[in-house]
Motif scaffolding. Structure first.
Motif, mmCIF file in Angstrom:
data_model
loop_
_atom_site.group_PDB
_atom_site.id
_atom_site.type_symbol
_atom_site.label_atom_id
_atom_site.label_comp_id
_atom_site.label_asym_id
_atom_site.label_seq_id
_atom_site.Cartn_x
_atom_site.Cartn_y
_atom_site.Cartn_z
ATOM 1 N N GLY A 245 0.797 -1.219 0.000
ATOM 2 C CA GLY A 245 0.000 0.000 0.000
ATOM 3 C C GLY A 245 0.824 1.260 0.000
ATOM 4 N N LEU A 246 1.335 1.652 -1.116
ATOM 5 C CA LEU A 246 2.029 2.942 -1.233
ATOM 6 C C LEU A 246 1.925 3.343 -2.695
ATOM 7 C CD1 LEU A 246 3.852 4.753 0.754
ATOM 8 C CD2 LEU A 246 5.738 3.913 -0.621
ATOM 9 N N PRO A 247 1.169 4.394 -2.986
ATOM 10 C CA PRO A 247 0.987 4.719 -4.403
ATOM 11 C C PRO A 247 2.274 5.178 -5.073
ATOM 12 C CG PRO A 247 -0.243 6.256 -2.987
ATOM 13 C CD PRO A 247 0.479 5.324 -2.089
ATOM 14 N N MET A 249 3.901 7.631 -7.643
ATOM 15 C CA MET A 249 3.501 8.918 -8.208
ATOM 16 C C MET A 249 3.796 8.921 -9.721
ATOM 17 S SD MET A 249 2.418 10.320 -5.460
ATOM 18 C CE MET A 249 2.155 12.061 -5.776
ATOM 19 N N GLU A 255 0.148 17.096 -10.733
ATOM 20 C CA GLU A 255 -0.302 15.911 -10.013
ATOM 21 C C GLU A 255 -1.000 16.244 -8.697
ATOM 22 O OE1 GLU A 255 1.347 11.452 -9.458
ATOM 23 O OE2 GLU A 255 2.832 13.041 -9.613
ATOM 24 N N ASN A 256 -0.723 17.427 -8.158
ATOM 25 C CA ASN A 256 -1.351 17.816 -6.894
ATOM 26 C C ASN A 256 -2.609 18.658 -7.067
ATOM 27 O OD1 ASN A 256 0.433 16.383 -5.408
ATOM 28 N ND2 ASN A 256 1.180 18.097 -4.196
ATOM 29 N N LEU A 257 -3.066 18.783 -8.296
ATOM 30 C CA LEU A 257 -4.306 19.545 -8.520
ATOM 31 C C LEU A 257 -5.489 18.804 -7.902
ATOM 32 C CD1 LEU A 257 -3.737 20.551 -12.258
ATOM 33 C CD2 LEU A 257 -3.915 22.141 -10.336
ATOM 34 N N LYS A 258 -6.536 19.570 -7.623
ATOM 35 C CA LYS A 258 -7.762 18.952 -7.108
ATOM 36 C C LYS A 258 -8.418 18.152 -8.232
ATOM 37 C CE LYS A 258 -8.948 23.036 -5.634
ATOM 38 N NZ LYS A 258 -9.719 24.164 -5.096
ATOM 39 N N GLY A 259 -8.889 16.971 -7.876
ATOM 40 C CA GLY A 259 -9.477 16.095 -8.885
ATOM 41 C C GLY A 259 -8.528 14.993 -9.328
ATOM 42 N N VAL A 260 -7.278 15.038 -8.812
ATOM 43 C CA VAL A 260 -6.310 13.996 -9.159
ATOM 44 C C VAL A 260 -6.201 13.016 -7.995
ATOM 45 C CG1 VAL A 260 -3.965 13.494 -9.949
ATOM 46 C CG2 VAL A 260 -5.034 15.696 -10.519
ATOM 47 N N TYR A 261 -6.501 11.769 -8.251
ATOM 48 C CA TYR A 261 -6.500 10.738 -7.215
ATOM 49 C C TYR A 261 -5.485 9.641 -7.531
ATOM 50 C CZ TYR A 261 -11.223 12.180 -5.569
ATOM 51 O OH TYR A 261 -12.303 12.839 -5.054
ATOM 52 N N SER A 262 -4.992 9.000 -6.490
ATOM 53 C CA SER A 262 -4.333 7.709 -6.689
ATOM 54 C C SER A 262 -5.462 6.683 -6.758
ATOM 55 C CB SER A 262 -3.403 7.381 -5.525
ATOM 56 O OG SER A 262 -4.156 6.978 -4.389
ATOM 57 N N ASN A 264 -5.657 3.969 -5.201
ATOM 58 C CA ASN A 264 -5.970 3.550 -3.836
ATOM 59 C C ASN A 264 -6.948 4.508 -3.156
ATOM 60 O OD1 ASN A 264 -4.593 1.178 -3.635
ATOM 61 N ND2 ASN A 264 -2.857 2.013 -2.477
ATOM 62 N N GLU A 265 -6.703 5.809 -3.332
ATOM 63 C CA GLU A 265 -7.611 6.765 -2.693
ATOM 64 C C GLU A 265 -8.996 6.697 -3.332
ATOM 65 O OE1 GLU A 265 -6.540 10.949 -2.671
ATOM 66 O OE2 GLU A 265 -8.381 11.473 -1.624
ATOM 67 N N ASN A 405 4.782 -0.491 1.431
ATOM 68 C CA ASN A 405 4.521 0.486 2.488
ATOM 69 C C ASN A 405 5.568 0.306 3.599
ATOM 70 O OD1 ASN A 405 3.424 1.680 4.925
ATOM 71 N ND2 ASN A 405 1.534 1.915 3.772
#
Lengths: 468, 277
Positions: A245-247, A249, A255-262, A264-265, A405
């Motif tokens: 469990g460790l995404p 990147m 990549e840190n914009l809102k709407g961007v998910y891993s 897992n999330e 992880n």
């Protein structure tokens, strides 16, 4: 009793088709897509098995299920007999019958597949497991053997941990599973969507283990709440199966914009927390009109099909190689296509763009072509010069993979790791610390449910030997 | 199930909750947090462990009820239960003997600051504490912090207690005098406050540590939802933090990501109001 069927008669039967919920209906809900075989169809399919002496299918199964035997009982309409064989060999048959890549394992080795279609072993496993669930009272509870007095701690309640726990309990050991999340199942619950594996199935399989005497403690994070050293002191052996469990990147701008998910999330919000899926769930999710999922594995398929169900107008797979190289199961790709998922092949993400308000608006893509084979044996994608274009996307899901992880290993300095941070374990799951075993994704990196289960089964056998 | 031993209101919508969680109480260190879920179907909410009593097997949580889920948590009375408490998570605070330190708390951040300031004092530091809030009613833990602080300075936006203005005014005064200038600054509070403190200490190169509060799901590094940019690199606040070098943190991005579900939150709160009699 009728006369046994001849091989010729068996060979004349066509492979059963799995009934499915219509794509138009299912792409708008989370109901299970595969509906399971009817009893008559299951028995007829079981009769297709020619009961080879040389049981190739079993060799193809990581947990070594006695496939011809359970299918033979099913063909004879002895459902309790089939169920007992299956449950003895496999701690989670209803799970395996749904999510195992049978086409590359047991069914790939089926002799009938040489000149036609393999026996639908996965469908039959699911049928028998589901029958066993519905008829648990008739089958009667398993009686655990006399206690050995030995206690084993299992770290992680996913497929490897659950399998090991079942095997160890059946060997008479006291088993406590420590789970970091608030519910059981690990990746089975947070990772695999309801439409492939209903949560109710996990609940029943887990309850069966509890009935065998396995204790499960949720909300215990080994490495934080308790250390490996503490477990080693308190228990006679430890099996670590805390997953990968460790995404990973993407390492691209935006990549840190809102709407961007891993992945897992995204999947945890929907699967574990019920976001967008259950009416009473408090956890939110950004549903998105145009959803781009990056990756070509089963996790990517799970994400993109989830996006469709959450209401995305366009749900897209963005994959840098071609469809032939996609690691996802053929069935998942087929289901995704039927549900209206678009496949952008030979496409690599290079940046995520925003209109300036912090929200993702589009994915900048690089057109790729296939070059020479790389270390994985697959043809390496190389960029086509000047071929970049933007695809509108307000939700972008990164499903390119996960790593080890470090939460547990960071507080267990004596435990040997490889260069990727995975625990080093031998074929029996033994680590460099006496009495400490490990298996599943934390050892092998992101793999499949069934390989993790195979690890759990092998480690349990090694632990029993160690304890005796 | 985790029993709520006590639940007091400290300030408007700020609760102090003592919860029975013996394993967490035994293993936690200052700076760490827990993930709490009040009931099935509810969100997983990260909350800093304010204090712990190993003998009693309890931890103290300070909870600001700002959204639907935190309101559900604080609504549980003493004798009730939280469905899930998982932890301790995150890295413990790095404590060393700096000599003179300033501990700055804003609003509920003061509660998060408390165990850290206490640990710094215990390590032999001279602790000057600055706490700020909108008005007197929002100033919390002043007496508790006074017990080990050399001085507790208070600022309020409306001037109802202490100095009128922001915590940065007091910090600027401390920094202006070589005899009071701190060797290290620890700031915990709203993002704009932490950013203002970071900008104030940056020119003098004073070590400044902030504790970040991004959106988080599992708290174990699995989902990556809590990623923050530190020195241009993505870090996961749950496993790499929650404390970071304030001069390296991209506060703009943190602030922005925190607004992700603002639309959802408004809808949820509205719904809650509608169902309340």
């Amino acid at each position: 009793m009728t006369t046994p069927m001849t091989t010729k008669e068996r060979l004349a039967i066509d492979r059963a088709r799995m009934p499915e919920l219509a794509a138009t209906i299912r792409s708008a809900n989370f109901e299970e897509v595969n509906r399971g075989l009817a009893e008559d169809d299951a028995i007829r399919e079981a009769q297709r098995c020619i009961q080879c002496k040389n049981r190739q299918c079993v060799e193809g199964c990581p947990v070594g299920v006695s496939i011809p035997e359970f299918i033979g009982r099913l063909a004879d309409n002895d459902l309790p007999g089939a169920a007992r064989i299956l449950q003895h060999d496999n701690a989670l048959p209803a799970v395996c019958g749904r999510v195992c890549p049978q086409e590359t394992q047991c069914e790939a080795k089926c002799v009938r597949g040489i000149k036609g279609e393999a026996v639908a072993i996965g469908y039959l496993e699911r049928f028998v497991a589901d029958w066993a669930m519905k008829n648990a009272a008739r089958l009667g509870a398993e009686t655990p053997p006399p206690p050995t007095g030995k206690r084993v701690a299992v770290v992680g309640c996913g497929p490897a941990g659950l399998t090991a726990a079942g095997e160890l309990a059946r060997a008479g050991h006291g088993v406590v599973i420590f789970e970091a999340l608030h519910d059981t199942g690990g990746v089975l619950r947070y990772g695999i969507p309801e439409f492939r594996l209903p949560k109710a199935i996990i609940d029943v399989e887990v309850d069966r283990l509890r009935a065998l005497g396995v204790t499960i403690e949720c909300n215990v994070i080994v490495g934080k709440t308790l250390t490996l050293a503490q477990l080693r002191q308190e228990f006679d052996a430890v099996f670590i199966a805390n997953g990968a469990g460790l995404p990973t990147m993407l390492n691209i701008p935006g990549e840190n914009l809102k709407g961007v998910y891993s992945a897992n999330e995204y999947l945890t919000r929907v699967n574990l927390m019920g976001a967008g899926r259950l009416a009473d769930a408090s956890t939110p999710i950004i549903k998105g009109h145009n959803v781009a999922v990056i990756g070509g594995g089963n996790t990517a398929m799970d994400c993109v099909r989830t996006a469709r169900r959450l209401g995305a107008d366009r749900a897209m797979i963005v994959y840098r190689r071609s469809e032939a190289e996609m690691p996802a199961r053929v069935e998942e790709i087929k289901h995704a296509k039927e549900e209206g998922v678009e496949f952008l092949m030979l496409t690599a993400p290079v940046a995520i763009l925003s209109a300036g308000d912090g929200w993702a608006t589009s994915l900048r893509c690089q057109r790729m072509e296939l070059g020479e084979p790389d270390a994985s044996g697959r043809r390496k994608p190389v960029p086509v010069e000047g071929a970049q274009y933007d695809v509108p996307a307000d939700v972008i899901v990164n499903a390119v993979g996960t790593g080890a992880n470090p939460l547990l290993t960071a507080t267990a300095p004596d435990l040997a790791l490889n260069k990727w941070g995975n625990i080093v374990a031998d074929g029996n799951g033994l680590t460099n610390i006496e009495g400490v075993f490990a298996g599943g994704d934390i050892v092998r990196g992101g793999a499949t449910v069934i390989l993790a289960m195979g690890d759990g089964k092998q480690a349990a056998a090694a632990i029993s030997t160690f304890l005796s | 199930m985790f029993e709520v031993v006590s639940n007091d209101v400290l300030a408007p919508s700020l609760h102090r909750m003592v919860v029975r969680a013996p394993r967490v109480a035994a293993s936690r260190k200052p700076g760490q947090f827990v993930i709490v879920r009040s009931a099935p179907g509810e969100e997983r909410i990260p909350l800093t462990i304010g204090d712990a009593d190993n003998a009693a097997g309890t931890i103290t949580l300070f909870i600001q009820a700002i959204g639907a889920s935190t309101r559900t948590i604080v609504a549980i009375p003493a004798g009730g239960f939280l469905r899930d408490v998982a932890g301790p998570l995150g890295l413990p605070t790095h404590i060393e003997a700096w000599g003179r330190v300033a501990c700055i708390g804003g609003g509920v951040g003061t509660a998060v600051l408390y165990p850290l300031a206490k640990a710094l004092a215990a390590a032999g530091n001279d602790v000057t504490t600055i706490i700020g809030g909108r008005a007197e009613s929002y100033i919390i833990l002043k007496d508790e912090l006074s017990a080990f602080s050399k001085e507790v300075l208070v600022t309020t936006e409306d001037g109802s207690m202490g100095r009128k203005g922001f915590v940065t005014a007091e910090l600027a005064d401390l920094m202006a005098n070589p005899d009071t200038c701190p060797k290290a600054v620890f700031a915990i509070g709203p993002v704009p406050m932490m950013r203002a403190v970071a900008e104030l200490t940056r020119p003098l190169g004073i070590t400044t540590v902030v504790s970040l509060n991004p959106i988080m799901i599992d708290g174990t590094g699995m989902c990556g939802g809590c990623r923050v940019l530190v020195g241009g690199e993505p870090k996961f606040a749950c496993v790499d933090g929650p404390e970071f070098d304030a001069h390296e943190v991209d506060f703009e991005n943190l602030f922005d990501r925190l607004s992700t579900y603002r639309g959802h939150e408004a809808a949820d709160c509205k719904l809650n109001r509608q169902v309340q009699p």
